[in-house]
Motif scaffolding. Sequence first.
Motif, short mmCIF file in Angstrom:
data_model
loop_
_atom_site.label_atom_id
_atom_site.label_comp_id
_atom_site.label_asym_id
_atom_site.label_seq_id
_atom_site.Cartn_x
_atom_site.Cartn_y
_atom_site.Cartn_z
N UNK A 68 0.83 -1.18 -0.04
CA UNK A 68 0.24 -0.08 0.08
C UNK A 68 0.95 1.07 0.03
N UNK A 85 1.05 5.35 0.75
CA UNK A 85 0.10 6.51 1.46
C UNK A 85 1.21 7.77 1.20
N UNK A 96 -5.71 -1.04 -6.58
CA UNK A 96 -6.68 -0.75 -5.80
C UNK A 96 -6.49 0.81 -5.25
N UNK A 97 -7.52 1.89 -5.56
CA UNK A 97 -7.50 3.05 -5.22
C UNK A 97 -8.61 3.25 -4.08
N UNK A 98 -7.97 4.15 -3.14
CA UNK A 98 -8.97 4.75 -2.23
C UNK A 98 -8.63 6.22 -2.49
N UNK A 115 -9.96 10.07 4.41
CA UNK A 115 -8.30 9.71 3.85
C UNK A 115 -7.73 11.02 3.35
N UNK A 116 -6.49 11.09 2.95
CA UNK A 116 -5.96 12.21 2.66
C UNK A 116 -5.54 11.99 0.98
N UNK A 159 -4.87 6.92 -1.76
CA UNK A 159 -3.82 5.72 -1.46
C UNK A 159 -3.92 4.65 -2.42
N UNK A 185 -2.94 0.57 -3.47
CA UNK A 185 -2.35 -0.67 -3.21
C UNK A 185 -2.29 -1.41 -4.51
#
Lengths: 350, 350
Positions: B70, B72, B108-110, B151-152, B155, B157
Amino acid sequence: MNLYDANHCPVNQFADSECISLEHGDGAGLTRQLIHQQIRSKFANPILDRLGDAASLPTVTGPLAMTTDSFVVSPLFFPGGDIGSLAITGTLNDLAVAGAQPLWVSLALIIEEGLPLREFERVMESIRQVTQQAGIMIVAGDTKVVPRGVTDKLFITTTALGTPLAGLGSDPRSIQPGDRILVTGSIAQHGMAIMAARDSLGIQADIRSDCGLLLPAVQALHAAQIPIRAMRDATRGGVAAVLHEWAAQAGVTLTIDHGQVPLNDATRGMCELLGLDPLMVANEGTMVVVVPDGWEAAALAALRDVPISRKATVIGQAHPRDIAPVTVIRSLGRDIPLDEPAGAGLPRIC
Amino acid sequence: MNLYDANHCPVNQFADSECISLEHGDGAGLTRQLIHQQIRSKFANPILDRLGDAASLPTVTGPLAMTTDSFVVSPLFFPGGDIGSLAITGTLNDLAVAGAQPLWVSLALIIEEGLPLREFERVMESIRQVTQQAGIMIVAGDTKVVPRGVTDKLFITTTALGTPLAGLGSDPRSIQPGDRILVTGSIAQHGMAIMAARDSLGIQADIRSDCGLLLPAVQALHAAQIPIRAMRDATRGGVAAVLHEWAAQAGVTLTIDHGQVPLNDATRGMCELLGLDPLMVANEGTMVVVVPDGWEAAALAALRDVPISRKATVIGQAHPRDIAPVTVIRSLGRDIPLDEPAGAGLPRIC
């Protein structure tokens, strides 16, 4: 206080030593301790135990299936599951509905500084239980800790590899008029369980998430040699989203009978209270299946032999494309078009 | 204003339509639009184009290697790279130092609501460039959008699969007294580039991250049939962390000559300013390699033929275990023990 809300670390409740700190993520001593005590000890297997830069997987003969998902559910704990069980079941269910038997999973964690170690342990334990139940191995992982406020408690990204079950390839474009539509259980439970668990709503409802592994249901269909046109777990956007996607791909109209759709009283009540259509609410252990006309009884018999799909029901049929791609027979016996889910109804349900 | 700081969406700078909204993550129309325009169009390949619940990967004969990470990093953009190039190179480098040729990656995107679409596009484009350079396919993905503040910004993964290059298995436990220690380039650049890019420090330094693919360097060693005892990209904790891990595994003392370690003037200056030992600062395209005594010249020749490792240098040697597991010959010519990196020096550098 809501039992299912995972609190941050207030000074009076947990000592610093009982919470995840930035040092747990810096790659040095505390990181190794966390990984050893909370992760390696729980998920020990010959592949993970080697702890190299990459996992060495044994040779697989034949093709592989791969899927990935990030989980950002809030709260972390809810009736029927938590972010850990959800992260494993959600990803394995994506493999299952693609007709694949899972083999290996990787686990990437983004943890907020201050998360109580007790909650972290509880999530890891629930991951252990689901991986054991599914008979799969966690083979690779990553742990990042970010400062307080940069993220909300815990995000988990899981990536799974599996091998396709022979003869289980489905293709929604093959759906034909006459085909039967089945659902494997009571709908809308996951979305409503999450809503009920959110402190801010102040709702007391006895609803458990359906969070569970669909592989046994898929294996039952496979063992009974049921031809499958389409199969999908009805997550974001619920049953309605799945039907809309398939109707568009196959160029048919999919009609379901509202009265046939399994729905618990508590879930129905909460949906009514919030003005939500249960057909558009997320599930995490319930799938929609389309089989050719005439195969529905055999499919039901196979599904009902398995706990996860004991309430499997035929809910509708495919027709030549009519005015709307998806229609619902409601109480008056007439077909009413069912809208495609749109708008951010429920963020962070998975 | 720092050019490399990715700003949130202030009302006056970007219209809502120019930012990621919660609707981009709800699984309906805007999600499909985002995935189609920003992701599928950039990463089109026969596997991704099928867009099923799981990617169907072609049959591979032989074992596989799998790794997940991941990312960040903050800020999203920094001199020499961004979170996108970092997420791909970081994960592929983990495969490379494990001696594996990458094949497929999942993404995988947040995303935080409000991230300017322009910045999202820039990250996706940089992912496209690195995947093209590496000759790999993105085969699976997931996109989650979380409400502002949860979240900032972004992120990522990434999980990668690859096939081991025959004969490239290394094992740090095989390190013996006399073995030579090499580093493939100037150290500490990634960590210092990130620090310099952080607005709050107000430092103006001309330092670029070394963020880059190590596979060509690994392939060069492989082609030259260099026996490799150990090989590792020196990320969190820098060169010191790698040496400490190996020294513990092999039961030897690893001694490096401080004067031989490649280090740019700007990086040295910034490390001095901040009181940091460059040996403990993260790299993202620089690895440490141990070869048997006598093989160092051939290894250097192979590495220096490749741009990513053109500055490869012998920096030290293994000895029978002495008082400390890792020692450094500093200016006075005496061995000084090198501490193991500890404490959260630089959170969110990767």
